[in-house]
Write an enzyme that holds these catalytic residues in place. Sequence first.
Site, mmCIF file in Angstrom:
data_model
loop_
_atom_site.group_PDB
_atom_site.id
_atom_site.type_symbol
_atom_site.label_atom_id
_atom_site.label_comp_id
_atom_site.label_asym_id
_atom_site.label_seq_id
_atom_site.Cartn_x
_atom_site.Cartn_y
_atom_site.Cartn_z
ATOM 1 N N ASP A 2 0.798 -1.236 0.000
ATOM 2 C CA ASP A 2 0.000 0.000 0.000
ATOM 3 C C ASP A 2 0.821 1.270 0.000
ATOM 4 O OD1 ASP A 2 -2.828 -0.720 0.314
ATOM 5 O OD2 ASP A 2 -1.980 -1.852 1.989
ATOM 6 N N ASN A 50 -9.128 -4.437 -7.576
ATOM 7 C CA ASN A 50 -8.340 -3.416 -8.286
ATOM 8 C C ASN A 50 -8.784 -3.224 -9.740
ATOM 9 O OD1 ASN A 50 -5.196 -4.136 -6.577
ATOM 10 N ND2 ASN A 50 -6.731 -2.572 -6.128
HETATM 11 C C1 FPP Z 1 -1.552 -0.400 -3.746
HETATM 12 O O1 FPP Z 1 -1.167 0.958 -3.586
HETATM 13 C C2 FPP Z 1 -0.723 -0.994 -4.789
HETATM 14 C C3 FPP Z 1 -1.195 -1.606 -5.908
HETATM 15 C C4 FPP Z 1 -2.618 -1.752 -6.229
HETATM 16 C C5 FPP Z 1 -0.261 -2.141 -6.904
HETATM 17 C C6 FPP Z 1 1.009 -2.721 -6.371
HETATM 18 C C7 FPP Z 1 1.984 -2.785 -7.456
HETATM 19 C C8 FPP Z 1 3.318 -2.612 -7.336
HETATM 20 C C9 FPP Z 1 4.024 -2.427 -6.077
HETATM 21 C C10 FPP Z 1 4.188 -2.573 -8.530
HETATM 22 C C11 FPP Z 1 4.069 -3.746 -9.401
HETATM 23 C C12 FPP Z 1 4.436 -5.002 -8.711
HETATM 24 C C13 FPP Z 1 4.765 -6.074 -9.380
HETATM 25 C C14 FPP Z 1 5.129 -7.301 -8.664
HETATM 26 C C15 FPP Z 1 4.800 -6.032 -10.836
HETATM 27 P P1 FPP Z 1 -2.186 2.094 -3.979
HETATM 28 O O2 FPP Z 1 -2.141 2.327 -5.453
HETATM 29 O O3 FPP Z 1 -3.528 1.683 -3.470
HETATM 30 O O4 FPP Z 1 -1.652 3.344 -3.260
HETATM 31 P P2 FPP Z 1 -2.531 4.309 -2.334
HETATM 32 O O5 FPP Z 1 -3.053 3.424 -1.237
HETATM 33 O O6 FPP Z 1 -1.556 5.315 -1.841
HETATM 34 O O7 FPP Z 1 -3.595 4.878 -3.197
#
Ligand code: FPP
Length: 237
Positions: A2, A50
Amino acid sequence: MDGNGRWAKSRGWKRVRGHQEGVNSVRAITTECARLGVQSLTLYAFSVENWKRPKAEINFLMKLLRSFLVDERPTLMENNIRLHCIGRLDDLPAESLKELRETEAMTKDHDGMVLRLALSYGSRSELADAARAMAEDVQAGKLEPSAIHDETLREYLYDPSTPDPDLLIRTAGEMRLSNFLLWQISYAEFFVAAMGWPEFREDALHVALDNYGGRTRKFGGLVSDVAPETPAPTQGR
Ligand code: FPP
């Protein structure tokens, strides 16, 4: 993982830059866990929920996943890591799925750490998929309803062979389970880090592991029931 979006926004950048930086944390944490002798590391990279995000962000994440699966092959090879993905993988774009299967095949004989990527993953979907498969086996006469126990259910989950997680780490201060491995984390210890995933690197991992090492795990029993030789993942560091 996150806090990618928040990390980027707080610097005046687009959210997706946080995902990009998040890949560097994935590499750092994966390599360090393998070095420390962690048996398996599961990263929640994309949930079934997502898919509700804006199309542009989803497309960016799918492209990032595809390049990750190709670019990180040397890291997986050098560190004897086996990649195994869990989730409704058929939902992924065909090109990403192809690279995913190829990377899994390339690393299948590695006997070091298992890196599990949860993709289009949701625990409720996993349990529904398990219930359906179990019902089909009952209908086909392969499974007796009276023979269904806790461990029977495990056999129908996406990855029955990987042991249940000992430690669940959440970043960006989040204190929710967000539909992650609900069955498997029944007795996992929780650690919540205030920093966003892009900042979660080796030092932060060591803090989480040291904290875990100080916990007493009773699994519902008494302290005296706990085997003294139960290893903590901090060993070897
Ligand atoms: C949640 O943070 C993160 C995700 C939905 C995506 C996670 C992806 C990565 C770390 C990069 C790709 C990984 C691989 C293994 C290819 P958020 O977007 O919800 O952030 P926020 O909570 O600040 O809005």
